[in-house]
Design an enzyme around this catalytic site. Sequence first.
Site, mmCIF file in Angstrom:
data_model
loop_
_atom_site.group_PDB
_atom_site.id
_atom_site.type_symbol
_atom_site.label_atom_id
_atom_site.label_comp_id
_atom_site.label_asym_id
_atom_site.label_seq_id
_atom_site.Cartn_x
_atom_site.Cartn_y
_atom_site.Cartn_z
ATOM 1 N N GLU A 17 0.846 -1.203 0.000
ATOM 2 C CA GLU A 17 0.000 0.000 0.000
ATOM 3 C C GLU A 17 0.878 1.248 0.000
ATOM 4 O O GLU A 17 1.885 1.296 0.707
ATOM 5 C CB GLU A 17 -0.909 0.021 1.236
ATOM 6 N N THR A 48 -4.105 4.742 -1.358
ATOM 7 C CA THR A 48 -5.140 5.246 -0.452
ATOM 8 C C THR A 48 -5.711 6.564 -0.976
ATOM 9 O O THR A 48 -5.217 7.140 -1.949
ATOM 10 C CB THR A 48 -4.576 5.487 0.963
ATOM 11 N N GLY A 108 -14.620 5.568 5.015
ATOM 12 C CA GLY A 108 -13.780 6.672 5.479
ATOM 13 C C GLY A 108 -14.162 7.027 6.910
ATOM 14 O O GLY A 108 -15.247 6.683 7.375
ATOM 15 N N HIS A 147 -14.096 -2.959 14.477
ATOM 16 C CA HIS A 147 -13.998 -1.542 14.105
ATOM 17 C C HIS A 147 -14.220 -0.703 15.369
ATOM 18 O O HIS A 147 -15.105 -1.024 16.170
ATOM 19 C CB HIS A 147 -15.043 -1.218 13.024
ATOM 20 N N GLN A 174 -7.346 -4.446 8.712
ATOM 21 C CA GLN A 174 -6.627 -3.410 9.443
ATOM 22 C C GLN A 174 -5.348 -4.043 9.993
ATOM 23 O O GLN A 174 -5.291 -5.271 10.168
ATOM 24 C CB GLN A 174 -7.523 -2.931 10.590
ATOM 25 N N LYS A 270 7.741 4.018 2.022
ATOM 26 C CA LYS A 270 9.166 3.879 2.357
ATOM 27 C C LYS A 270 9.731 2.672 1.617
ATOM 28 O O LYS A 270 9.674 1.539 2.115
ATOM 29 C CB LYS A 270 9.346 3.692 3.871
HETATM 30 P P1 FAD Z 1 -17.895 0.311 7.047
HETATM 31 O O1 FAD Z 1 -17.712 -1.043 6.454
HETATM 32 O O2 FAD Z 1 -19.062 1.112 6.584
HETATM 33 O O3 FAD Z 1 -17.951 0.138 8.643
HETATM 34 C C1 FAD Z 1 -17.859 1.294 9.481
HETATM 35 C C2 FAD Z 1 -18.632 1.025 10.759
HETATM 36 O O4 FAD Z 1 -20.035 0.955 10.466
HETATM 37 C C3 FAD Z 1 -18.285 -0.304 11.437
HETATM 38 O O5 FAD Z 1 -18.341 -0.109 12.824
HETATM 39 C C4 FAD Z 1 -19.404 -1.246 10.964
HETATM 40 O O6 FAD Z 1 -19.634 -2.289 11.889
HETATM 41 C C5 FAD Z 1 -20.579 -0.287 10.894
HETATM 42 N N1 FAD Z 1 -21.603 -0.667 9.911
HETATM 43 C C6 FAD Z 1 -21.399 -1.197 8.688
HETATM 44 N N2 FAD Z 1 -22.573 -1.383 8.060
HETATM 45 C C7 FAD Z 1 -23.552 -0.949 8.903
HETATM 46 C C8 FAD Z 1 -24.962 -0.860 8.825
HETATM 47 N N3 FAD Z 1 -25.631 -1.279 7.747
HETATM 48 N N4 FAD Z 1 -25.649 -0.337 9.888
HETATM 49 C C9 FAD Z 1 -24.983 0.088 11.001
HETATM 50 N N5 FAD Z 1 -23.621 0.029 11.121
HETATM 51 C C10 FAD Z 1 -22.925 -0.476 10.088
HETATM 52 N N6 FAD Z 1 -9.617 5.537 5.176
HETATM 53 C C11 FAD Z 1 -9.470 6.534 4.295
HETATM 54 O O7 FAD Z 1 -9.941 7.643 4.510
HETATM 55 N N7 FAD Z 1 -8.791 6.331 3.113
HETATM 56 C C12 FAD Z 1 -8.258 5.129 2.788
HETATM 57 O O8 FAD Z 1 -7.651 4.988 1.713
HETATM 58 C C13 FAD Z 1 -8.413 4.052 3.710
HETATM 59 N N8 FAD Z 1 -7.930 2.810 3.426
HETATM 60 C C14 FAD Z 1 -8.145 1.775 4.309
HETATM 61 C C15 FAD Z 1 -7.682 0.489 3.967
HETATM 62 C C16 FAD Z 1 -7.866 -0.576 4.841
HETATM 63 C C17 FAD Z 1 -7.374 -1.942 4.455
HETATM 64 C C18 FAD Z 1 -8.524 -0.363 6.096
HETATM 65 C C19 FAD Z 1 -8.703 -1.494 7.052
HETATM 66 C C20 FAD Z 1 -8.998 0.901 6.419
HETATM 67 C C21 FAD Z 1 -8.825 1.973 5.539
HETATM 68 N N9 FAD Z 1 -9.302 3.268 5.827
HETATM 69 C C22 FAD Z 1 -9.125 4.296 4.933
HETATM 70 C C23 FAD Z 1 -9.965 3.538 7.115
HETATM 71 C C24 FAD Z 1 -11.511 3.387 7.018
HETATM 72 O O9 FAD Z 1 -12.029 4.324 6.104
HETATM 73 C C25 FAD Z 1 -12.083 3.639 8.420
HETATM 74 O O10 FAD Z 1 -11.702 2.604 9.288
HETATM 75 C C26 FAD Z 1 -13.581 3.875 8.498
HETATM 76 O O11 FAD Z 1 -13.885 4.325 9.816
HETATM 77 C C27 FAD Z 1 -14.461 2.672 8.208
HETATM 78 O O12 FAD Z 1 -14.457 2.354 6.886
HETATM 79 P P2 FAD Z 1 -15.108 0.986 6.368
HETATM 80 O O13 FAD Z 1 -15.026 1.005 4.913
HETATM 81 O O14 FAD Z 1 -14.556 -0.153 7.105
HETATM 82 O O15 FAD Z 1 -16.639 1.252 6.839
#
Ligand code: FAD
Length: 285
Positions: A17, A48, A108, A147, A174, A270
């Site tokens: 990444e 990202t 996000g 999460h 994560q 890096k």
């Molecule tokens: P979701 O899958 O939507 O989950 C977020 C929360 O909502 C969780 O607690 C989940 O349990 C809950 N949830 C999901 N669906 C529902 C529903 N239907 N009803 C109620 N609750 C629900 N961030 C950036 O800004 N840019 C990046 O490039 C980036 N890359 C990442 C790459 C990886 C591999 C990882 C692990 C994280 C990355 N993140 C990035 C961070 C990520 O955007 C955050 O962790 C964010 O808070 C959650 O994103 P998600 O896509 O997991 O959200």
Amino acid sequence: MKITELFRKKELTLSFEVFPPKTAETFESVKSATEEVALLSPDYMSVTCGAGGSNAGFNLEIAENLLNKGHVTPIAHLTCVSAGKDAIDAQLSGFKMAGIENILALRGDIPEKGDYTCVFPHASDLTEYVKSKGDFCVGGACYPEGHPESPSQKEDIAFLKEKVEKGCEYLTTQMFFDNNILYSFLYKVLSAGINVPVVAGIMPVTNAKSIKRICGISGSQLPQRFLRIVDAFGEDETAMKQAGIAYATEQIIDLIANGVKHIHLYTMNKPEIARAIKSNLTGIL
Ligand code: FAD
């Protein structure tokens, strides 16, 4: 190539990444760091993006450059928090025109200050939308320690299942620093009926100062074993770097020995760290 096709063809994969620049001033230096990472011939690289699409243009440019100049399959991250449908559509058509076939669909982080609106409240909604808009291979994020917003891991995994049912084709974790946390998570994921490939995200921590920030953002716990390393070597830049590289290498070797097939390294742009870890894995990956 689509990531799912790659996973079908290759039993073990190592991917990296990188992140795009925040400003135009740093564009060239970031671009060249990502090119150096690409020279290590990873199976794919993910780029990202800022939540709210703040650096969407740079995300596309870096991913496109990796494809055309680096000859590496890119994944472009796409976030939906604070983003309108038009902005998402514009990014998707940019990816399509650039030949980028893989997207990591994310919600996000919710902004700490100010109002925000979400056309797509969860990553699963974005995933469903992206799948309806074209022939993209879509991945998503998952959290071996849960999460940070989730009241329970059980609920988090139930929503993860919904994300997969809405079209998410693989998951990237994560960061985690204790492999047993991943093994227990993989067991629960499988028990919940989630059968897509899970890619293990590994963060080499090579700088003691960044540890608190990294764990604060990710919600990941540092095991005693790692904390003792930081106690012993944290003040010495060279020693900490070597210890961080060794720790990440050992984590990866243990994962592969226990049947994990796909490793994703958070390189933090890096190249020297990615190079050292890749070299430690010669003959293994
Ligand atoms: P979701 O899958 O939507 O989950 C977020 C929360 O909502 C969780 O607690 C989940 O349990 C809950 N949830 C999901 N669906 C529902 C529903 N239907 N009803 C109620 N609750 C629900 N961030 C950036 O800004 N840019 C990046 O490039 C980036 N890359 C990442 C790459 C990886 C591999 C990882 C692990 C994280 C990355 N993140 C990035 C961070 C990520 O955007 C955050 O962790 C964010 O808070 C959650 O994103 P998600 O896509 O997991 O959200």
